[in-house]
Design a protein around this motif. Structure first.
Motif, PDB file in Angstrom:
ATOM      1  N   GLU A  58       0.825  -1.204   0.000  1.00 50.68           N
ATOM      2  CA  GLU A  58       0.000   0.000   0.000  1.00 50.68           C
ATOM      3  C   GLU A  58       0.860   1.256   0.000  1.00 50.68           C
ATOM      4  OE1 GLU A  58      -2.457  -0.596   3.436  1.00 50.68           O
ATOM      5  OE2 GLU A  58      -3.635  -2.167   2.454  1.00 50.68           O
ATOM      6  N   ASP A  59       1.925   1.242   0.789  1.00 53.01           N
ATOM      7  CA  ASP A  59       2.840   2.393   0.817  1.00 53.01           C
ATOM      8  C   ASP A  59       3.530   2.580  -0.536  1.00 53.01           C
ATOM      9  OD1 ASP A  59       2.198   2.966   3.418  1.00 53.01           O
ATOM     10  OD2 ASP A  59       4.062   2.208   4.282  1.00 53.01           O
ATOM     11  N   SER A  61       2.385   1.725  -3.444  1.00 51.32           N
ATOM     12  CA  SER A  61       1.390   2.256  -4.380  1.00 51.32           C
ATOM     13  C   SER A  61       1.208   3.751  -4.184  1.00 51.32           C
ATOM     14  CB  SER A  61       0.040   1.564  -4.189  1.00 51.32           C
ATOM     15  OG  SER A  61       0.121   0.222  -4.568  1.00 51.32           O
ATOM     16  N   LEU A  62       1.155   4.186  -2.938  1.00 44.48           N
ATOM     17  CA  LEU A  62       1.021   5.605  -2.633  1.00 44.48           C
ATOM     18  C   LEU A  62       2.210   6.401  -3.164  1.00 44.48           C
ATOM     19  CD1 LEU A  62      -0.705   7.677  -0.813  1.00 44.48           C
ATOM     20  CD2 LEU A  62       1.188   7.369   0.780  1.00 44.48           C
ATOM     21  N   LYS A  65       2.093   6.634  -6.965  1.00 43.50           N
ATOM     22  CA  LYS A  65       1.126   7.656  -7.390  1.00 43.50           C
ATOM     23  C   LYS A  65       1.705   9.051  -7.213  1.00 43.50           C
ATOM     24  CE  LYS A  65      -3.102   5.080  -6.397  1.00 43.50           C
ATOM     25  NZ  LYS A  65      -4.246   4.950  -5.495  1.00 43.50           N
ATOM     26  N   PHE A  72       1.065  14.012  -3.326  1.00 40.34           N
ATOM     27  CA  PHE A  72       0.237  13.017  -2.663  1.00 40.34           C
ATOM     28  C   PHE A  72      -1.217  13.425  -2.769  1.00 40.34           C
ATOM     29  CE2 PHE A  72       4.279  12.166  -0.540  1.00 40.34           C
ATOM     30  CZ  PHE A  72       4.306  10.791  -0.622  1.00 40.34           C
ATOM     31  N   ASP A  73      -2.100  12.437  -2.822  1.00 37.22           N
ATOM     32  CA  ASP A  73      -3.527  12.762  -2.865  1.00 37.22           C
ATOM     33  C   ASP A  73      -4.007  13.187  -1.480  1.00 37.22           C
ATOM     34  OD1 ASP A  73      -3.951  10.441  -1.341  1.00 37.22           O
ATOM     35  OD2 ASP A  73      -4.489   9.242  -3.079  1.00 37.22           O
ATOM     36  N   SER A  76      -3.969  10.712   1.602  1.00 39.64           N
ATOM     37  CA  SER A  76      -2.698  10.400   2.252  1.00 39.64           C
ATOM     38  C   SER A  76      -2.240  11.521   3.175  1.00 39.64           C
ATOM     39  CB  SER A  76      -1.624  10.114   1.207  1.00 39.64           C
ATOM     40  OG  SER A  76      -1.377  11.262   0.433  1.00 39.64           O
ATOM     41  N   ARG A 143       3.187   8.640   7.466  1.00 40.28           N
ATOM     42  CA  ARG A 143       2.713   7.299   7.090  1.00 40.28           C
ATOM     43  C   ARG A 143       3.563   6.233   7.779  1.00 40.28           C
ATOM     44  NH1 ARG A 143      -1.209   6.020   3.956  1.00 40.28           N
ATOM     45  NH2 ARG A 143      -0.339   3.973   3.595  1.00 40.28           N
TER      46      ARG A 143
END
Length: 164
Positions: A58-59, A61-62, A65, A72-73, A76, A143
């Motif tokens: 998951e990290d 993927s973040l 992105k 960052f979106d 996040s 995170r």
């Protein structure tokens, strides 16, 4: 006025380099969990290692992105967890010889890696106080702190469950 970086490169280049290096570190952490998973013969330890791999995925993927989009979106950025530091006293030592069949050993190693990675990112976020780069590093550090707090909770649930 552009933010000065240690390397003299522009901030966007440094941010991209840091994100790519963070991604490589996350990949190495995941590889370490995969290696431990393959060597372990204990089901509950293997299950925990799969959870850790999922979190690292998951990290990654973040971060991918963020590399693609340049930021960052919003999701996040909404990280509120703090470091409880409840287990820091037992993860100070280097944990190179991890027993892949011992949940405690695996969890302590995961917490140590997460704590160390957080400290690196946190230090870098203070060094690079520019809006774009500083915010990127702060998100990564937050995170990682969230990951460490989650690991501490899991450690408490699975390892300390019979202690109290």
């Amino acid at each position: 006025m552009p933010i000065k970086t240690i390397s003299g490169k522009n901030e966007a280049t440094v941010k991209d380099d840091i994100l790519r290096k963070a991604l490589r570190l996350k990949e190495k952490i995941n590889e370490r969990y995969e290696d431990l998973y393959k060597r372990s013969s204990v089901d509950h330890v293997k299950l925990m290692l799969k959870r850790l791999q999922k979190s690292e995925s998951e990290d990654r993927s973040l971060i991918l992105k963020a590399i693609k989009n340049g930021h960052f979106d919003e999701q996040s950025l909404k990280i509120e967890r703090r470091d409880y530091e409840m287990l820091d006293h037992i993860i100070e030592a280097d944990l190179d010889n991890i027993n892949p069949n011992d949940l405690k050993s695996v969890m302590l190693s995961a917490m140590k890696m997460s704590k160390d990675f957080h400290h690196i990112l946190d230090l870098m976020s203070h060094e690079y106080a520019g809006k774009e780069l500083g915010n990127t590093l702060k998100v990564l550090a937050k995170r990682e702190m969230e990951n460490k707090a989650r690991l501490e909770e899991l450690y408490d649930d699975f390892v300390n469950k019979d202690y109290w």
